[in-house]
Design a protein around this motif. Structure first.
Motif, PDB file in Angstrom:
ATOM      1  N   ASN A  12       0.851  -1.171   0.000  1.00 16.40           N
ATOM      2  CA  ASN A  12       0.000   0.000   0.000  1.00 16.40           C
ATOM      3  C   ASN A  12       0.897   1.235   0.000  1.00 16.40           C
ATOM      4  O   ASN A  12       1.043   1.915   0.998  1.00 16.40           O
ATOM      5  CB  ASN A  12      -0.878  -0.049   1.253  1.00 16.40           C
ATOM      6  N   VAL A  47       3.243  -5.229   1.705  1.00 18.57           N
ATOM      7  CA  VAL A  47       2.219  -5.972   2.426  1.00 18.57           C
ATOM      8  C   VAL A  47       1.890  -7.167   1.547  1.00 18.57           C
ATOM      9  O   VAL A  47       2.215  -7.181   0.368  1.00 18.57           O
ATOM     10  CB  VAL A  47       0.923  -5.151   2.705  1.00 18.57           C
ATOM     11  N   GLY A  48       1.248  -8.166   2.126  1.00 18.06           N
ATOM     12  CA  GLY A  48       0.873  -9.328   1.337  1.00 18.06           C
ATOM     13  C   GLY A  48       1.680 -10.545   1.716  1.00 18.06           C
ATOM     14  O   GLY A  48       2.101 -10.684   2.859  1.00 18.06           O
ATOM     15  N   GLU A  49       1.919 -11.409   0.740  1.00 22.88           N
ATOM     16  CA  GLU A  49       2.524 -12.705   1.000  1.00 22.88           C
ATOM     17  C   GLU A  49       4.004 -12.637   0.644  1.00 22.88           C
ATOM     18  O   GLU A  49       4.397 -12.093  -0.396  1.00 22.88           O
ATOM     19  CB  GLU A  49       1.779 -13.757   0.173  1.00 22.88           C
ATOM     20  N   LYS A 110      -4.721 -14.726  18.662  1.00 16.06           N
ATOM     21  CA  LYS A 110      -5.337 -14.693  17.336  1.00 16.06           C
ATOM     22  C   LYS A 110      -4.323 -14.268  16.291  1.00 16.06           C
ATOM     23  O   LYS A 110      -3.487 -13.408  16.539  1.00 16.06           O
ATOM     24  CB  LYS A 110      -6.524 -13.738  17.343  1.00 16.06           C
ATOM     25  N   VAL A 111      -4.395 -14.896  15.129  1.00 21.85           N
ATOM     26  CA  VAL A 111      -3.478 -14.585  14.032  1.00 21.85           C
ATOM     27  C   VAL A 111      -4.302 -14.296  12.784  1.00 21.85           C
ATOM     28  O   VAL A 111      -5.162 -15.109  12.443  1.00 21.85           O
ATOM     29  CB  VAL A 111      -2.533 -15.789  13.774  1.00 21.85           C
ATOM     30  N   PRO A 112      -4.063 -13.198  12.066  1.00 21.15           N
ATOM     31  CA  PRO A 112      -3.033 -12.187  12.295  1.00 21.15           C
ATOM     32  C   PRO A 112      -3.270 -11.340  13.554  1.00 21.15           C
ATOM     33  O   PRO A 112      -4.401 -11.207  14.016  1.00 21.15           O
ATOM     34  CB  PRO A 112      -3.132 -11.304  11.038  1.00 21.15           C
ATOM     35  N   GLN A 113      -2.158 -10.785  14.068  1.00 18.78           N
ATOM     36  CA  GLN A 113      -2.299  -9.710  15.046  1.00 18.78           C
ATOM     37  C   GLN A 113      -2.753  -8.483  14.254  1.00 18.78           C
ATOM     38  O   GLN A 113      -2.084  -8.077  13.297  1.00 18.78           O
ATOM     39  CB  GLN A 113      -0.967  -9.405  15.742  1.00 18.78           C
ATOM     40  N   ILE A 114      -3.885  -7.931  14.619  1.00 17.99           N
ATOM     41  CA  ILE A 114      -4.376  -6.727  13.936  1.00 17.99           C
ATOM     42  C   ILE A 114      -4.698  -5.685  14.990  1.00 17.99           C
ATOM     43  O   ILE A 114      -5.504  -5.945  15.876  1.00 17.99           O
ATOM     44  CB  ILE A 114      -5.645  -7.012  13.097  1.00 17.99           C
ATOM     45  N   VAL A 139      -0.227  -5.138  11.616  1.00 21.36           N
ATOM     46  CA  VAL A 139      -1.033  -6.181  10.977  1.00 21.36           C
ATOM     47  C   VAL A 139      -0.069  -7.237  10.476  1.00 21.36           C
ATOM     48  O   VAL A 139       0.593  -7.038   9.457  1.00 21.36           O
ATOM     49  CB  VAL A 139      -1.807  -5.637   9.749  1.00 21.36           C
TER      50      VAL A 139
ATOM     51  N   LEU B  20      -2.008  -6.004  23.035  1.00 20.17           N
ATOM     52  CA  LEU B  20      -2.791  -5.522  21.900  1.00 20.17           C
ATOM     53  C   LEU B  20      -4.089  -4.916  22.436  1.00 20.17           C
ATOM     54  O   LEU B  20      -4.777  -5.523  23.243  1.00 20.17           O
ATOM     55  CB  LEU B  20      -3.110  -6.688  20.956  1.00 20.17           C
ATOM     56  N   ARG B  23     -10.123  -2.336  19.797  1.00 19.95           N
ATOM     57  CA  ARG B  23     -10.295  -1.222  18.846  1.00 19.95           C
ATOM     58  C   ARG B  23     -11.716  -0.662  18.832  1.00 19.95           C
ATOM     59  O   ARG B  23     -12.679  -1.414  18.889  1.00 19.95           O
ATOM     60  CB  ARG B  23      -9.958  -1.711  17.433  1.00 19.95           C
ATOM     61  N   LEU B 111      -7.311  -0.976  -2.943  1.00 14.50           N
ATOM     62  CA  LEU B 111      -6.060  -1.065  -2.176  1.00 14.50           C
ATOM     63  C   LEU B 111      -5.000  -0.146  -2.777  1.00 14.50           C
ATOM     64  O   LEU B 111      -4.272   0.531  -2.052  1.00 14.50           O
ATOM     65  CB  LEU B 111      -5.545  -2.505  -2.115  1.00 14.50           C
ATOM     66  N   PHE B 138      -3.705 -10.698  -2.171  1.00 10.88           N
ATOM     67  CA  PHE B 138      -3.412  -9.484  -1.390  1.00 10.88           C
ATOM     68  C   PHE B 138      -3.009  -9.772   0.060  1.00 10.88           C
ATOM     69  O   PHE B 138      -2.588  -8.865   0.774  1.00 10.88           O
ATOM     70  CB  PHE B 138      -4.619  -8.540  -1.405  1.00 10.88           C
ATOM     71  N   GLY B 139      -3.171 -11.007   0.488  1.00 12.66           N
ATOM     72  CA  GLY B 139      -2.863 -11.365   1.880  1.00 12.66           C
ATOM     73  C   GLY B 139      -4.109 -11.305   2.744  1.00 12.66           C
ATOM     74  O   GLY B 139      -4.960 -10.430   2.572  1.00 12.66           O
ATOM     75  N   GLN B 141      -4.454 -10.332   5.665  1.00  9.01           N
ATOM     76  CA  GLN B 141      -4.521  -9.184   6.571  1.00  9.01           C
ATOM     77  C   GLN B 141      -5.428  -8.067   6.054  1.00  9.01           C
ATOM     78  O   GLN B 141      -5.890  -7.246   6.834  1.00  9.01           O
ATOM     79  CB  GLN B 141      -3.117  -8.640   6.865  1.00  9.01           C
ATOM     80  N   ASN B 213      -9.896 -18.374  15.060  1.00 11.08           N
ATOM     81  CA  ASN B 213      -8.693 -17.756  15.645  1.00 11.08           C
ATOM     82  C   ASN B 213      -8.278 -16.485  14.899  1.00 11.08           C
ATOM     83  O   ASN B 213      -7.106 -16.132  14.840  1.00 11.08           O
ATOM     84  CB  ASN B 213      -7.551 -18.769  15.677  1.00 11.08           C
TER      85      ASN B 213
END
Lengths: 193, 269
Positions: A12, A47-49, A110-114, A139, B20, B23, B111, B138-139, B141, B213
């Motif tokens: 991004n 970002v991404g894979e 939890k995964v991902p951490q966001i 993220v 964490l 939010r 994006l 894009f993943g 996330q 999860n």
């Protein structure tokens, strides 16, 4: 000041460009080796894979260029991860700038951490004026374990390295461009290094 | 006395496990590039300008923003992309864009324009493979799957088109499936609670949070600050989304966060 954001198709990058603009600077998006070498500051986003991002980086030939840069370089999120020796994600070989391996969070959290988490044990000019335990936006599903190159740590189930530095290379797991005023300060610090 | 001790122990534990924060996410409904629901901000120069409102929320301590586009014209993509660019230019916190997103191409352009995440809803139900494609490209996330559900004869069922169209898909089956397909987050709206201001669907939320999860965003039912405390403790939600309580200044974000902190809920202040 010439600021280049490496544009290799992963990330991004628009947000980073805007964040720099808000600080009163202009950044150029580029994948041109000459432009990157001539920049005063280089930002390596992502970002991404991991494996597909690495493929794109290799396709642009920049995997050979980045490790040889002499000016301050800031890797953000996946950019930082690709600067390490390896990433567990997609069994990816990294650029080997940072001497550490990126591994996956286990499922105890939890995964991902966001979201917003704290950075502490701050050890770099990058964090000038930043309070210990300041909140940053993160993220990610993969992380760098604690190591000698860590300049910030964060806790998510375990304590891990959320920023790294080696010589002119800096890496942050969090997104300074999305981390409100404190994030903007870190970007400003980088530009003023 | 015993109950009190048990309660303190569990919140203490919950803080030790990670730092964490929970939010708080204001949601802005957008039509033709403008906010739809009325807002009650005397300090707004232009009450319909989503960018100005977004900046105010960011400054007041919102952790993220969601823009839900309900435009139904042929111009929709163009106006939405313009809006995303303007938001990305001005706002220094993450934001998600949702509403009518149905293809890899839609997501790519949003994006690239500066959105941090996209949320998909009906299109994922109609074509679940879309989740895999988006997560792969894009993943995870940046892929939020929004699920609207309500209880039919005691069973939580997925609904489409803002709760109007029922499906034969069970909420908990669908949640598990979207996680397996690569969703990074679930935004769960209870149509039974939405608009009631009587609190979030905490029982369903808690079950959901244990079932998968990935982070769960609670939506629908916010009326008081206590409702947010309840959804984080009883509902085990990772984030809470609301619209009108923020737009009409019934709850100030800074007051809400201070209240949550007093209740030992980790928040960014």
């Amino acid at each position: 000041m010439k600021i280049v954001i490496i544009n290799y198709g992963a990330g991004n990058i628009q947000s980073i460009k805007f964040a720099i603009q808000r600080l009163g600077y202009e950044a150029v998006l580029s994948h041109d080796e000459v432009a990157i070498r001539n920049a005063d500051k280089v930002i390596f986003p992502g970002v991404g894979e991991a494996s597909s991002a690495m493929e794109m980086l290799k396709a642009s030939g920049l995997d050979k260029v980045i490790p040889t840069l002499k000016q301050p370089v800031l890797g953000i999120c996946l950019g930082m991860q690709l600067m390490c020796n390896s990433c567990e994600e997609g069994d990816t070989q990294g650029l080997g700038i940072f001497d550490c391996d990126v591994i996956k969070f286990d499922n105890s959290e939890k995964v991902p951490q966001i979201g917003w988490n704290q950075i502490e044990n701050l050890k770099s000019d990058l964090f000038k004026g930043i309070n210990d335990k300041e909140y940053m936006y993160l993220v990610h599903s993969f992380y760098v374990p604690l190591n000698d190159e860590a300049i910030a740590t964060t806790e998510y189930g375990i304590k891990y390295a959320s920023a790294l530095q080696k010589d002119n290379f800096y890496g942050v797991q969090f997104h300074p461009e999305k981390s409100s005023k404190a994030g903007a300060q870190i970007l400003q610090n980088f530009l003023e290094l | 006395m015993f109950l009190q001790n048990t309660f303190n122990f569990s919140t203490f534990n919950f803080q030790l496990r990670n730092m964490l924060t929970k939010r708080i996410i204001p949601c802005l409904d957008i039509k033709n590039g403008r906010t739809v629901k009325g807002v009650n901000f005397v300090d707004l120069r232009d009450a319909g300008d989503p960018v100005e409102l977004a900046e105010i929320y960011a400054n007041e301590g919102a952790d993220e923003l969601v823009f839900l586009d309900i435009t139904a014209t042929e111009q929709r993509r163009k106006t939405l992309v313009e809006l995303v660019m303007h938001v990305a230019e001005k706002v220094n916190i993450p934001f998600t864009v949702g509403g009518g997103i149905s293809s890899v191409e839609d997501v790519e352009i949003l994006l690239n324009s500066g959105a941090d995440k996209v949320s998909i809803n009906s299109s994922a139900v109609k074509n679940p493979q879309l989740i895999n494609e988006l997560a792969g490209k894009f993943g995870s996330q940046c892929i939020v799957v929004a699920i609207d559900a309500k209880q039919i004869e005691g069973e939580w069922m997925v609904h489409l088109v803002g709760g109007k169209v029922p499906t034969d898909i069970k909420l908990f089956d669908w949640a598990k499936e979207v996680e397996q397909r690569g969703a990074g987050e679930i935004l769960f709206t209870s149509m039974d609670h939405d608009g009631t201001k009587n609190g979030f669907a905490n029982e369903a939320l808690a079950y959901l949070s244990e079932l998968v999860n990935i982070p769960i965003i609670a939506s629908g039912g916010a009326g008081t600050m206590q409702h947010f405390t309840d959804t984080f403790i009883e509902g085990k939600a990772d984030a809470a989304l609301a619209a009108s309580v923020f737009h009409f200044k019934e709850i100030e974000i800074i007051d809400l966060k201070n209240e949550l902190k007093r209740n030992n809920i980790p928040v960014r202040l």
